[in-house]
Write an enzyme that holds these catalytic residues in place. Structure first.
Site, short mmCIF file in Angstrom:
data_model
loop_
_atom_site.label_atom_id
_atom_site.label_comp_id
_atom_site.label_asym_id
_atom_site.label_seq_id
_atom_site.Cartn_x
_atom_site.Cartn_y
_atom_site.Cartn_z
N GLU A 74 -9.34 -27.82 55.45
CA GLU A 74 -8.93 -29.07 56.06
C GLU A 74 -10.02 -29.42 57.06
O GLU A 74 -10.43 -28.58 57.86
CB GLU A 74 -7.61 -28.81 56.79
N ASP A 105 -2.32 -34.17 68.54
CA ASP A 105 -3.09 -32.95 68.73
C ASP A 105 -3.02 -32.42 70.16
O ASP A 105 -2.99 -33.18 71.12
CB ASP A 105 -4.55 -33.18 68.35
#
Lengths: 266, 403
Positions: A48, A59
């Site tokens: 990824e 995040d």
């Protein structure tokens, strides 16, 4: 069938779980992240690759900081796609999933982005801020370009919602194992296991778990209940702490062995 | 539903034309859908509005007066100028209107704690105020830089019992405070309500905040009828996220004779890289759960806003404004820091009212506009906040030492 589907078919045949590793393109710099990607690919089943954004609302601190480092290196969507092209010149097998936020993709142009992804060797997309409600804007284009559009299941997803999410998902489903942002709390495999097993009634796609999986023992515990695990912040933090590609490869090797020896939950 | 109406947006998915929507991480989706359900149930419930209007009257002090600014009118020598005086509200700005409405929704949802983002601290103070009133714990996210710049408001929030969390991520300003509030919400969805401070964010926030702020325009319609026996000709309001402007404009959108002007913060000028004019200087994009206009570079990375007014210092704008801009129903202009500062000084001397720097932008446009219009033309400007909070910023700009 793209590389992701082939990988999961092969894993299933071998009765093995997947290790998916995440790093940010351009962190610490393009050459360094490329070297890391090649090392990780020796142990991980899927890579990824993060696309930096100024305002990554899903995040935690580690990946936010990685994004800022990449942005300081002037890495945008174009540079990420270049990164993929360079990676593919030496590795044509390991599936690549790009993970990021919608605005940089929108600025690049959704059609051109999906087209270029397909041509340059990207296999799947995770666009964090595109829920099924806004899917029309990118999912059909992704599908036309043989890109898996990977959807998130979360601790807040009930079975009705899971059915809606699974409807136009492909590749695999990504189970966010904590209610929170990346790399913060530790995942609880018991809770996650119970939830994942109820969600399975709504999909035949593989379900991998991510967010809050930091150590080999976390990875092993989650691999027992899911079809694979994603490790991101721990690797990104290692890069921030100065780990080189070889060191990152060693981390991935220990994660991979933990995932592969994970026992299936009874 | 009326045909060809500007008032029947958004659609069922929260889109205002191509803008708005729900661009959030999946973890938040179930909660966003719950907020929408609770809000729509509340909106259709007379008891909800009874409670809202009772507190609006006795706690906020509504209706806010409609004031004919005779001296301003004479000074500018053109159109008649009125001020809608939302600066007289409890807490000193219009923000309290949507804070009251949203906390009533949060109560109906059974949420037990409130979070909010704030830039200048006005929305944070208003949120902390209603949280004290309703006895709910309150956490306010504020850019570390703003915490430093806006100490009096930080102290006010703390007096009101709120916890203020300085945000150091990203550029440590309002947009980062909003990111951090969203991140915190993701981790605390079960008991927490996010009280958003403007007509922005994912659906249903832009619609919900607009409907609470529409108390401004609805009052104005009645007050103008009483004073002048007709509709106003031009409405002027400043725009950061756009909540006070949306509240003023929305009730009049289908009155074709009513012109509307939204005034963005031009900072050092929209042709420089220091401004907060998302419409004039930005382009469509996606941030904070919505599609709208944002300041961004060619790679789609969000750029920093700048304004002398912390309340307008946001790189985006509410999605309904984006749509009204494309539809050309509202005219959007910009005013520089210096023009706003001059307007601030003029209003203080002329009217004995110290305005906030935000409506000083609106007033700067009124100063340009009124002299060009006939004496029977009626302008109403939303005086959406008072300037007590800004005296330090203004003193610094004028090189005066106070305190």
């Amino acid at each position: 069938m793209n590389r992701i589907d082939k990988t999961f078919a092969a894993l299933k045949a071998a009765d093995r779980k997947a290790l998916i590793t995440y790093i940010m393109a351009g962190d610490p710099d393009i050459a360094g992240s490329l070297e890391c990607a090649h090392e990780l690919a020796k142990h991980a089943d899927i890579l990824e690759i993060g696309m930096p954004f100024t305002d990554p609302m899903a995040d935690g601190p580690a990946i936010q900081a990685a994004g800022l480092r990449a942005l300081a290196n002037k890495v945008g969507v174009k540079e990420v796609l270049n990164f993929v092209q360079q990676f593919r010149s030496k590795n044509s097998d390991t599936p690549i999933v790009l993970m990021g936020y919608f605005n940089p993709v929108l600025a690049y142009g959704v059609d051109k982005f999906c087209n270029d992804c397909n041509n340059l060797g990207v296999d799947g997309l995770i666009v964090v801020d595109i829920p099924p409600e806004e899917a029309d804007e990118i999912v059909p284009k992704a599908q036309q370009n043989n890109l898996s559009f990977i959807r998130l299941l979360t601790p807040t997803t009930d079975v009705d919602r899971a059915a809606k999410i699974a409807q136009n998902a492909s590749g695999f489903l990504y189970y966010v194992s904590i209610a929170g942002v990346t790399g913060t709390a530790s995942a609880d495999p018991v809770k996650a296991g119970i939830h994942i097993s109820t969600l399975r009634s709504k999909t035949d796609l593989p379900i991998v778990a991510g967010f809050g999986i930091k150590t080999a023992s976390d990875a092993s515990a989650m691999a027992a209940i899911a079809d694979g695990v994603v490790v991101g912040s721990a690797l990104v933090q290692a890069i921030a702490d100065g780990a080189n590609a070889q060191k990152l490869g060693e981390l991935a090797a220990s994660l991979a062995s933990a995932v592969r020896t994970a026992k299936k939950a009874a | 539903m009326k045909a060809n109406s500007f008032k029947n947006q958004p659609d069922e998915n929260g889109h205002f034309g191509p803008y708005g929507g729900r661009y959030v991480a999946e973890t938040l989706m179930p909660l966003i859908l719950d907020v929408e359900k609770a809000w729509h149930a509340a909106r259709g419930d007379d008891k909800f509005w009874e409670e809202f209007h009772a507190l609006a009257a006795d706690y906020i002090g509504r209706p806010s007066p409609l004031y004919f600014a005779a001296k301003t009118t004479q000074h500018l020598g053109g159109a008649k100028v009125y001020f809608k005086r939302d600066e007289l509200n409890h807490t000193g700005a219009h923000k309290i209107n949507h804070c009251l409405g949203q906390i009533l929704v949060a109560k109906r949802m059974g949420k037990t704690r409130i979070i909010a983002e704030t830039g200048a601290g006005q929305h944070g103070v208003a949120t902390a105020t209603v949280c004290a009133l309703f006895d709910l714990p309150c956490t306010v996210f504020m850019g570390a830089e703003d915490v430093e710049r806006q100490k009096p408001n930080v102290f006010r929030m703390k007096l009101l019992g709120a916890e203020v969390i300085p945000v150091t991520s990203g550029s440590a300003t309002l947009k980062d405070a909003m990111n951090e509030a969203l991140r915190h919400w993701v981790a605390n969805v079960h008991d927490t309500y996010y009280l958003i401070g403007t007509v922005a964010g994912p659906h249903p926030y832009p619609e919900m905040v607009r409907d609470f702020q529409s108390v401004i325009g609805n009052e104005l319609r009645d007050q103008m009828q009483q004073k002048e026996g007709r509709l106003p000709d031009t409405l002027v309001a400043c725009i950061g996220g756009g909540s006070n402007a949306m509240g003023l404009f929305h009730p009049f959108l289908d009155d074709k004779s009513v012109n509307m002007v939204g005034v963005e913060a031009g900072g050092h000028g929209v042709d420089t890289d220091k401004h907060a004019a998302s419409l004039s200087g930005g382009k469509p994009g996606v941030l904070h759960g919505m599609k709208s206009y944002f300041l961004q570079n060619e790679d789609g990375q969000i750029t920093e806003a700048h304004s002398i007014s912390a309340g307008l210092d946001y790189p985006g704008i509410g999605p309904e404004h984006a749509w009204l801009y494309d539809e050309k129903r509202v005219n959007y202009v910009s005013v520089t820091d210096d023009e706003a500062l001059e307007a601030f000084k003029l209003m203080a001397k002329l009217e004995g009212i110290i305005p906030a720097l935000e409506p000083s932008h609106a007033f700067a446009h009124v100063i340009k506009l009124a002299p060009t219009l006939p004496k029977d033309h009626i302008i109403v400007m939303n005086l959406c906040g008072r300037g007590d909070k800004d005296i330090f910023t203004v003193a610094e700009k004028l090189n005066v030492r106070i305190g």
